[in-house]
Design a protein around this motif. Sequence first.
Motif, PDB file in Angstrom:
ATOM      1  N   SER A 115       0.818  -1.211   0.000  1.00 19.51           N
ATOM      2  CA  SER A 115       0.000   0.000   0.000  1.00 19.51           C
ATOM      3  C   SER A 115       0.856   1.267   0.000  1.00 19.51           C
ATOM      4  O   SER A 115       0.601   2.206  -0.754  1.00 19.51           O
ATOM      5  CB  SER A 115      -0.916  -0.016   1.232  1.00 19.51           C
ATOM      6  OG  SER A 115      -1.759   1.092   1.257  1.00 19.51           O
ATOM      7  N   SER A 116       1.902   1.283   0.818  1.00 18.86           N
ATOM      8  CA  SER A 116       2.766   2.471   0.897  1.00 18.86           C
ATOM      9  C   SER A 116       3.562   2.662  -0.393  1.00 18.86           C
ATOM     10  O   SER A 116       3.789   3.792  -0.832  1.00 18.86           O
ATOM     11  CB  SER A 116       3.717   2.371   2.102  1.00 18.86           C
ATOM     12  OG  SER A 116       4.480   1.187   2.057  1.00 18.86           O
ATOM     13  N   GLN A 119       1.206   4.181  -2.926  1.00 22.63           N
ATOM     14  CA  GLN A 119       0.947   5.590  -2.613  1.00 22.63           C
ATOM     15  C   GLN A 119       2.041   6.474  -3.223  1.00 22.63           C
ATOM     16  O   GLN A 119       1.757   7.501  -3.835  1.00 22.63           O
ATOM     17  CB  GLN A 119       0.897   5.772  -1.094  1.00 22.63           C
ATOM     18  CG  GLN A 119       0.307   7.100  -0.662  1.00 22.63           C
ATOM     19  CD  GLN A 119       0.142   7.179   0.849  1.00 22.63           C
ATOM     20  OE1 GLN A 119       0.533   6.285   1.592  1.00 22.63           O
ATOM     21  NE2 GLN A 119      -0.442   8.271   1.315  1.00 22.63           N
ATOM     22  N   LYS A 155      -6.921   2.064  -1.571  1.00 22.73           N
ATOM     23  CA  LYS A 155      -7.156   1.591  -0.203  1.00 22.73           C
ATOM     24  C   LYS A 155      -5.852   1.503   0.587  1.00 22.73           C
ATOM     25  O   LYS A 155      -4.838   1.053   0.078  1.00 22.73           O
ATOM     26  CB  LYS A 155      -7.838   0.224  -0.227  1.00 22.73           C
ATOM     27  CG  LYS A 155      -9.186   0.194  -0.952  1.00 22.73           C
ATOM     28  CD  LYS A 155     -10.281   0.816  -0.136  1.00 22.73           C
ATOM     29  CE  LYS A 155     -11.594   0.893  -0.910  1.00 22.73           C
ATOM     30  NZ  LYS A 155     -12.226  -0.388  -1.120  1.00 22.73           N
ATOM     31  N   GLN A 156      -5.917   1.905   1.839  1.00 23.48           N
ATOM     32  CA  GLN A 156      -4.774   1.772   2.734  1.00 23.48           C
ATOM     33  C   GLN A 156      -4.822   0.401   3.396  1.00 23.48           C
ATOM     34  O   GLN A 156      -5.826   0.045   4.017  1.00 23.48           O
ATOM     35  CB  GLN A 156      -4.807   2.866   3.816  1.00 23.48           C
ATOM     36  CG  GLN A 156      -4.502   4.261   3.291  1.00 23.48           C
ATOM     37  CD  GLN A 156      -3.077   4.388   2.788  1.00 23.48           C
ATOM     38  OE1 GLN A 156      -2.139   4.015   3.460  1.00 23.48           O
ATOM     39  NE2 GLN A 156      -2.919   4.910   1.581  1.00 23.48           N
TER      40      GLN A 156
END
Length: 316
Positions: A115-116, A119, A155-156
């Motif tokens: 996820s990171s 981002q 989504k995180q």
Amino acid sequence: MATITVSPVPVSPRDDAIQLYKAFKGLGCDTATVIGILAHRDATQRAYIRQEYQTMYDQDILKRLASELSGHLQIAVSYWMHDPAARDAHILRKGLTRNFIDLEGITEVICSRTSSQLQAVTQIYHSTFGTHLENDIKLQIFGDSQKILLACISKQRYEGTEVDREMAAKDAKALYKAGEKRLGTDEKVFVQIFSERSRAHLVAINTCYHDMYGGSLKKAVKKETSGLFKTALLTILQCAENPAKYFAKMLYKAMKGLGTFDTRLIRVIVTRAEIDMQYIKAEYRNKYNKSLNDAVHSETSGHYRTFLLSLLGPNH
């Protein structure tokens, strides 16, 4: 673990920039020197070389490399010069170009990253290309495949190792009810769980699914879904369980049969060389009874072969 071999003695990025400038100068390019330097510098060193080259010669070394090199080597070296997030952004941009849609490449990058990481990729994508990754996906990809990719980049997800076993069992039940238990498939449930749960949690769901229903979640996905949507879900699940095994399989598929799928070969080697290529090489040997270095050597040639093998490191 990374596989590139970097000099134990500190190397001056200024000296590297000078040597590269000399390699570009005159008739033809001294490609061996270019590979000898760039394939043995880590991401930080490559960034410093790029800065020094710009300062000294008032030119972006990426543009110079694009004009001096050609073919698969040029693509591989150009990707290598970027940091991981910028590299992924460029791979996605190229894969989403109208006359060069690479759905499998887009799916691999988005569904195998954390996820990171995603981002950072989406931010760089916007700042570099002046458009949102989300918008480009909507323009080129449709249906459930679009939904899972958009969910992954928006989504995180928790990236730790703690797992709520009770929640995992509930998710396993929800996936069973949405898939194997009914006629047809409720894709929304698959999109939600696969895009929102952590890797550790997905592994726990897989265990619960097997314990509760006697079959693997992977088989259920293969049975209940199809096309790019199936590929996306399987990529997420396989990278949750064992990313090295997944990428070893991708490399095998790139070199299997007649011809080589160089786009995939380049993408996997360049993006994983500084992350987990040592583990990928071990998985490749265990699964296919051949070293990855030997496979790449037999499928490539010339400076292109030299560059990829340099990134793969020694053939143990």
